[in-house]
Design a protein around this motif. Structure first.
Motif, PDB file in Angstrom:
ATOM      1  N   LYS A  94       0.821  -1.219   0.000  1.00 42.68           N
ATOM      2  CA  LYS A  94       0.000   0.000   0.000  1.00 42.68           C
ATOM      3  C   LYS A  94       0.851   1.265   0.000  1.00 42.68           C
ATOM      4  N   ASN A  95       2.014   1.221   0.634  1.00 39.61           N
ATOM      5  CA  ASN A  95       2.820   2.436   0.794  1.00 39.61           C
ATOM      6  C   ASN A  95       3.364   2.934  -0.544  1.00 39.61           C
ATOM      7  N   PRO A  96       3.176   4.223  -0.850  1.00 38.53           N
ATOM      8  CA  PRO A  96       3.708   4.770  -2.101  1.00 38.53           C
ATOM      9  C   PRO A  96       5.194   5.100  -1.982  1.00 38.53           C
ATOM     10  N   CYS A  97       5.820   5.369  -3.124  1.00 39.23           N
ATOM     11  CA  CYS A  97       7.177   5.907  -3.132  1.00 39.23           C
ATOM     12  C   CYS A  97       7.109   7.325  -3.725  1.00 39.23           C
ATOM     13  N   TYR A  98       8.246   7.995  -3.771  1.00 37.15           N
ATOM     14  CA  TYR A  98       8.287   9.372  -4.305  1.00 37.15           C
ATOM     15  C   TYR A  98       7.772   9.424  -5.744  1.00 37.15           C
ATOM     16  N   ASN A  99       8.127   8.408  -6.514  1.00 32.12           N
ATOM     17  CA  ASN A  99       7.735   8.346  -7.923  1.00 32.12           C
ATOM     18  C   ASN A  99       6.221   8.142  -8.093  1.00 32.12           C
ATOM     19  N   CYS A 100       5.573   7.492  -7.106  1.00 30.40           N
ATOM     20  CA  CYS A 100       4.105   7.336  -7.140  1.00 30.40           C
ATOM     21  C   CYS A 100       3.440   8.707  -6.997  1.00 30.40           C
ATOM     22  N   VAL A 101       4.022   9.563  -6.153  1.00 32.94           N
ATOM     23  CA  VAL A 101       3.440  10.881  -5.890  1.00 32.94           C
ATOM     24  C   VAL A 101       3.692  11.823  -7.066  1.00 32.94           C
ATOM     25  N   PHE A 102       4.877  11.706  -7.672  1.00 32.59           N
ATOM     26  CA  PHE A 102       5.240  12.553  -8.817  1.00 32.59           C
ATOM     27  C   PHE A 102       5.580  11.668 -10.021  1.00 32.59           C
ATOM     28  N   PRO A 103       4.553  11.037 -10.625  1.00 30.77           N
ATOM     29  CA  PRO A 103       4.825  10.043 -11.681  1.00 30.77           C
ATOM     30  C   PRO A 103       5.334  10.651 -12.977  1.00 30.77           C
ATOM     31  N   ASP A 104       5.092  11.933 -13.193  1.00 36.93           N
ATOM     32  CA  ASP A 104       5.447  12.514 -14.486  1.00 36.93           C
ATOM     33  C   ASP A 104       6.850  13.094 -14.533  1.00 36.93           C
ATOM     34  N   LEU A 105       7.558  13.033 -13.421  1.00 33.77           N
ATOM     35  CA  LEU A 105       8.907  13.590 -13.419  1.00 33.77           C
ATOM     36  C   LEU A 105       9.844  12.680 -14.190  1.00 33.77           C
ATOM     37  N   THR A 106      10.660  13.280 -15.026  1.00 32.61           N
ATOM     38  CA  THR A 106      11.729  12.533 -15.670  1.00 32.61           C
ATOM     39  C   THR A 106      12.996  13.324 -15.450  1.00 32.61           C
ATOM     40  N   ASN A 107      14.114  12.745 -15.810  1.00 28.49           N
ATOM     41  CA  ASN A 107      15.383  13.453 -15.642  1.00 28.49           C
ATOM     42  C   ASN A 107      15.423  14.739 -16.463  1.00 28.49           C
ATOM     43  N   ASN A 108      14.580  14.795 -17.516  1.00 25.66           N
ATOM     44  CA  ASN A 108      14.564  16.002 -18.349  1.00 25.66           C
ATOM     45  C   ASN A 108      13.967  17.202 -17.625  1.00 25.66           C
ATOM     46  N   VAL A 131      -1.644  22.975   8.616  1.00 28.83           N
ATOM     47  CA  VAL A 131      -1.016  21.742   8.145  1.00 28.83           C
ATOM     48  C   VAL A 131      -2.091  20.902   7.478  1.00 28.83           C
ATOM     49  N   LYS A 132      -1.822  20.503   6.230  1.00 28.74           N
ATOM     50  CA  LYS A 132      -2.743  19.628   5.523  1.00 28.74           C
ATOM     51  C   LYS A 132      -2.069  18.283   5.345  1.00 28.74           C
ATOM     52  N   LYS A 133      -2.804  17.211   5.628  1.00 27.21           N
ATOM     53  CA  LYS A 133      -2.230  15.890   5.383  1.00 27.21           C
ATOM     54  C   LYS A 133      -3.091  15.193   4.332  1.00 27.21           C
ATOM     55  N   ILE A 134      -2.473  14.871   3.217  1.00 27.00           N
ATOM     56  CA  ILE A 134      -3.220  14.282   2.105  1.00 27.00           C
ATOM     57  C   ILE A 134      -2.789  12.829   1.955  1.00 27.00           C
ATOM     58  N   SER A 135      -3.773  11.944   1.973  1.00 26.57           N
ATOM     59  CA  SER A 135      -3.479  10.522   1.834  1.00 26.57           C
ATOM     60  C   SER A 135      -3.010  10.215   0.406  1.00 26.57           C
ATOM     61  N   VAL A 136      -1.923   9.468   0.279  1.00 28.28           N
ATOM     62  CA  VAL A 136      -1.373   9.133  -1.035  1.00 28.28           C
ATOM     63  C   VAL A 136      -1.289   7.616  -1.160  1.00 28.28           C
ATOM     64  N   LYS A 137      -1.744   7.102  -2.311  1.00 32.91           N
ATOM     65  CA  LYS A 137      -1.734   5.650  -2.507  1.00 32.91           C
ATOM     66  C   LYS A 137      -0.624   5.232  -3.459  1.00 32.91           C
ATOM     67  N   LYS A 138      -0.248   3.954  -3.332  1.00 35.90           N
ATOM     68  CA  LYS A 138       0.730   3.421  -4.284  1.00 35.90           C
ATOM     69  C   LYS A 138       0.138   3.427  -5.690  1.00 35.90           C
ATOM     70  N   ASN A 139       0.939   3.781  -6.665  1.00 34.83           N
ATOM     71  CA  ASN A 139       0.526   3.746  -8.073  1.00 34.83           C
ATOM     72  C   ASN A 139       0.950   2.392  -8.652  1.00 34.83           C
ATOM     73  N   SER A 140      -0.034   1.594  -9.048  1.00 33.45           N
ATOM     74  CA  SER A 140       0.306   0.232  -9.498  1.00 33.45           C
ATOM     75  C   SER A 140       1.155   0.241 -10.773  1.00 33.45           C
ATOM     76  N   ASP A 141       1.150   1.381 -11.490  1.00 32.59           N
ATOM     77  CA  ASP A 141       1.976   1.503 -12.693  1.00 32.59           C
ATOM     78  C   ASP A 141       3.320   2.194 -12.416  1.00 32.59           C
ATOM     79  N   CYS A 142       3.620   2.420 -11.141  1.00 33.08           N
ATOM     80  CA  CYS A 142       4.855   3.148 -10.803  1.00 33.08           C
ATOM     81  C   CYS A 142       6.078   2.422 -11.361  1.00 33.08           C
ATOM     82  N   LYS A 143       6.988   3.202 -11.978  1.00 23.94           N
ATOM     83  CA  LYS A 143       8.198   2.615 -12.566  1.00 23.94           C
ATOM     84  C   LYS A 143       9.158   2.118 -11.487  1.00 23.94           C
ATOM     85  N   THR A 144       9.027   2.655 -10.271  1.00 26.19           N
ATOM     86  CA  THR A 144       9.947   2.267  -9.195  1.00 26.19           C
ATOM     87  C   THR A 144       9.380   1.119  -8.345  1.00 26.19           C
TER      88      THR A 144
END
Ligand SMILES: [Zn+2]
Length: 251
Positions: free
Chosen positions: A171-185, A236-249
């Motif tokens: 269930k726990n997401p990673c950084y890439n799940c939260v920001f899936p569109d980031l690339t090195n570019n 302070v806002k706390k927003i629940s974030v889920k794992k992205n099943s398509d996450c590259k990481t």
């Protein structure tokens, strides 16, 4: 030996008297090994408070040198340090706070090739970098090597913080799940040229240090929240974030 024990008890007495810490908790803090990647506004603030709290092992990584414009927010750096390596100067300053800690400094930019050699012995990694390329490399490493990742970013008056443990369960997401569109570019749109208020950078680093200590003490085990702090309204806002099943990481 007794003198050392007395000194330990006296130095951390204000933490040890707290029920949630106690002598056992202070020993856990002493045994913890933390790496800080990026010794700028976030990293210097986090390093200062983690060393004061008694963290036993700290690794400081940054390939940058101290410049005049850093002095508005990068705590512990002084005018006389301009032109010196950040990680070297910071290591010396925090050694003055806690000389019994094992403090390492690395004057290199983190890369896919070198990350394992510098971070493999740490339990917790603080990502205090200012570019997406490094953040993605650190996130991949933390997921694959089962490290706790504590990330922060500053945007004007707002601080974003997360504590990730994407490897702990499905269930726990990673950084890439939260920001899936980031690339090195996207590196050119990083935050190394953004405006930063001194105190906002300091609070960001403190949030990271605080999350690390709470984790070490077993006080907080929540790895699916995006924490947003508005330094003007103090909301302070706390927003629940889920794992992205398509996450590259981690998907
Ligand atoms: Zn992920």
């Amino acid at each position: 030996m007794n003198n050392l024990k007395d000194e330990f008890l006296e130095k951390y007495s204000r933490q040890i008297i707290i029920d949630e810490v106690g002598l056992e908790g202070q020993k856990k803090i002493h045994k913890a090994s933390i790496s800080i990647v990026g010794c700028g506004g976030l990293g210097t603030s986090a390093a200062q408070y983690l060393s004061m709290s008694g963290i036993g092992s700290l690794t400081l990584i940054d390939n940058d040198i101290i410049s005049l414009s850093n002095l508005n927010r990068q705590t512990l750096f002084e005018e006389k340090d301009i032109g010196e390596k950040k990680s070297f100067v910071l290591a010396n300053k925090i050694f003055n706070i806690n000389s019994s800690a094992d403090i390492k400094h690395v004057e290199e930019k983190i890369s896919e090739k070198n990350i394992s050699s510098y971070l493999q012995n740490s339990d917790i990694i603080l990502d205090c970098t200012d570019n997406f390329e490094s953040r993605l490399i650190i996130n991949n490493f933390c997921h694959n090597k089962k490290k706790i990742l504590i990330s922060a970013a500053l945007q004007n008056f707002e601080i974003q913080t997360f504590i990730f443990a994407s490897w702990k369960n499905k269930k726990n997401p990673c950084y890439n799940c939260v920001f899936p569109d980031l690339t090195n570019n996207d590196e050119t749109t990083g935050c190394d040229e953004m405006g930063i208020i001194a105190s906002v950078a300091g609070i960001g680093g403190l949030f990271q240090a605080n999350l690390a200590l709470n984790y070490v003490l077993g006080l907080r085990q929540k790895f699916d929240e995006f924490i947003l702090f508005d330094s003007i309204s103090l909301d302070v806002k706390k927003i629940s974030v889920k794992k992205n099943s398509d996450c590259k990481t981690c998907g």
